[in-house]
Scaffold this active site. Structure first.
Site, PDB file in Angstrom:
ATOM      1  N   LYS A 181      35.517  17.906  44.323  1.00  0.00           N
ATOM      2  CA  LYS A 181      35.875  16.794  43.444  1.00  0.00           C
ATOM      3  C   LYS A 181      37.048  15.998  44.054  1.00  0.00           C
ATOM      4  O   LYS A 181      37.753  16.494  44.932  1.00  0.00           O
ATOM      5  CB  LYS A 181      36.251  17.316  42.049  1.00  0.00           C
ATOM      6  CG  LYS A 181      35.216  18.259  41.416  1.00  0.00           C
ATOM      7  CD  LYS A 181      33.848  17.637  41.210  1.00  0.00           C
ATOM      8  CE  LYS A 181      33.019  18.268  40.118  1.00  0.00           C
ATOM      9  NZ  LYS A 181      31.982  19.219  40.545  1.00  0.00           N
TER      10      LYS A 181
HETATM   11  C1  PLP Z   1      31.408  20.206  39.249  1.00  0.00           C
HETATM   12  C2  PLP Z   1      30.787  20.048  37.914  1.00  0.00           C
HETATM   13  C3  PLP Z   1      30.883  21.037  36.913  1.00  0.00           C
HETATM   14  C4  PLP Z   1      31.413  22.412  37.185  1.00  0.00           C
HETATM   15  O1  PLP Z   1      32.736  22.475  37.588  1.00  0.00           O
HETATM   16  P1  PLP Z   1      33.225  23.759  38.417  1.00  0.00           P
HETATM   17  O2  PLP Z   1      34.701  23.506  38.558  1.00  0.00           O
HETATM   18  O3  PLP Z   1      32.516  23.762  39.721  1.00  0.00           O
HETATM   19  O4  PLP Z   1      32.939  24.962  37.591  1.00  0.00           O
HETATM   20  C5  PLP Z   1      30.384  20.755  35.654  1.00  0.00           C
HETATM   21  N1  PLP Z   1      29.788  19.580  35.380  1.00  0.00           N
HETATM   22  C6  PLP Z   1      29.646  18.620  36.304  1.00  0.00           C
HETATM   23  C7  PLP Z   1      28.996  17.329  35.928  1.00  0.00           C
HETATM   24  C8  PLP Z   1      30.119  18.831  37.610  1.00  0.00           C
HETATM   25  O5  PLP Z   1      29.929  17.892  38.556  1.00  0.00           O
END
Ligand code: PLP
Length: 360
Positions: A181
């Site tokens: 992210k």
């Molecule tokens: C990355 C993501 C998640 C999960 O987050 P993590 O930190 O990897 O557990 C949930 N929803 C969306 C839309 C994502 O892109």
């Protein structure tokens, strides 16, 4: 190789500066001072009343569902990462899919009302690619039917909607700080809520239900974020403008150079800023998408199909509503390489291959 994303890593000396504090205090986790500082910095930067860090974004979603005590049916989107829907199932809720808008790729709020039954307790919607949902429309439906609203805001770091953080909408927003992210703490995430009562509940829930050392308020889990993760969060925050500027440069270059007569992009919300978290393009169908993907891959360029498959296809869900728009879009979307230090040569190569694919 040009991958879809590349994690920002700080200078090791910068990380070491924060690590020194850990060695000085000998305090590695359990709401340490680096974490408390990070929560304060993030609250200030994002303009949120209560921001509570946890060990990943999926934990944030699960704690949001738990904190609001959701049961039975929750209306959600099939065009999201699997964690949105698996979190509901994990918490014993039943996802009910609402199809998406073909332009914004977010849940189509005009289709929510027909899906509401006496068992509906909430709406869980994703701001796809950081592009805000129709939050006012969703809010008025929620008020009318007395439903809770959770936003999967995993992509929404530093997105403002009408001059306010998008994270402040709904009852709770859940964000991810995973290393793919735009802001990351290796693994991590946070819950954001305007309600001090929800914040209190989330603090208990993420720490085994502890109320002091020897008393328990209720059930809890281990959602804690360590000082090492918080240290990385601080470093990434220290460098955040460099990260955004690098992504913005690449994003605008794609905007300028891609052959738009052959491809589409989502419609972005005019009342929000783009945080340049993803660069999705929409093609005319699955065969074209797979063909282009294969050509890019043979040139060592690795786009990703965010999000494929449409979550209606998850085999552990039964009796799902058909969501034809989500089905088509999920088969026709590719996210192109986008990261802070992608070079001009790399961008030109990606663009040349794509434009050449269409124009021959
Ligand atoms: C990355 C993501 C998640 C999960 O987050 P993590 O930190 O990897 O557990 C949930 N929803 C969306 C839309 C994502 O892109």
């Amino acid at each position: 190789m040009i991958n879809v994303s590349k994690t920002f890593l700080p200078d090791r000396a910068e990380y070491n500066n924060y690590l020194k504090k850990i060695w000085d205090s000998n305090w590695l986790t359990n709401n340490g001072s680096l974490l408390i500082d990070l929560e304060n910095r993030l609250s200030n930067k994002l303009g949120s009343k209560n921001l509570l860090c946890v060990n990943n974004g999926t934990m944030a979603l699960q704690l949001a569902i738990k904190a609001l005590d959701l049961k039975n049916e929750v209306i959600t989107t099939p065009f999201s990462y699997v964690a949105t829907v698996s979190s509901l199932v994990w918490q014993n809720c039943e996802p009910v899919f609402c199809d998406i808008d073909s332009e914004t790729l977010n849940i189509d709020h005009r289709k929510i009302e027909t899906l509401i039954t006496s068992k509906t307790t909430a709406i869980l919607a994703t701001h796809v690619y950081g592009n805000p949902c129709e939050v006012e429309g969703i809010d008025s439906i929620a008020k009318k039917y007395n439903l809770k609203v959770i936003y999967d805001a995993a992509h929404c770091f530093d997105v403002k909607y009408k001059n306010e953080s998008i994270l402040n909408f709904g009852d709770i927003s859940a964000i991810s700080f995973h290393s793919t992210k735009i802001f990351h703490s290796i693994e991590g995430g946070a819950l954001i809520t305007n309600s001090h009562d929800h914040a209190y509940r989330i603090k208990q829930l993420r720490n085994f239900g502890h109320k002091g050392y020897e008393e328990f308020d209720g059930i809890g889990i281990n959602g804690k974020q360590s000082e090492f993760h918080a240290a990385m969060g601080h470093c990434v925050l220290d460098n955040f403008s460099e990260i955004i500027n690098g992504r913005k440069r690449a994003f605008l270059y794609y905007d300028d150079k891609l052959a738009w007569e052959f491809i589409k992009k989502p419609t972005y919300n005019k009342n929000a800023n783009n945080n340049y978290s993803y660069y999705p393009i929409i093609l005319s169908g699955e065969s074209e998408t797979l063909e282009l993907k294969a050509i890019l891959e043979s040139n060592k360029i690795f786009p990703r199909r965010y999000f494929y498959p449409s979550l209606t296809s998850l085999h552990y869900l039964d009796n799902q509503q058909a969501c034809p728009i989500s089905d088509i879009i999920s088969k026709s979307v590719l996210c192109l390489p986008l990261f802070h230090d992608i070079t001009q040569e790399e961008l030109d190569k990606v663009i040349f291959i794509i434009n050449n694919f269409f124009k021959g």
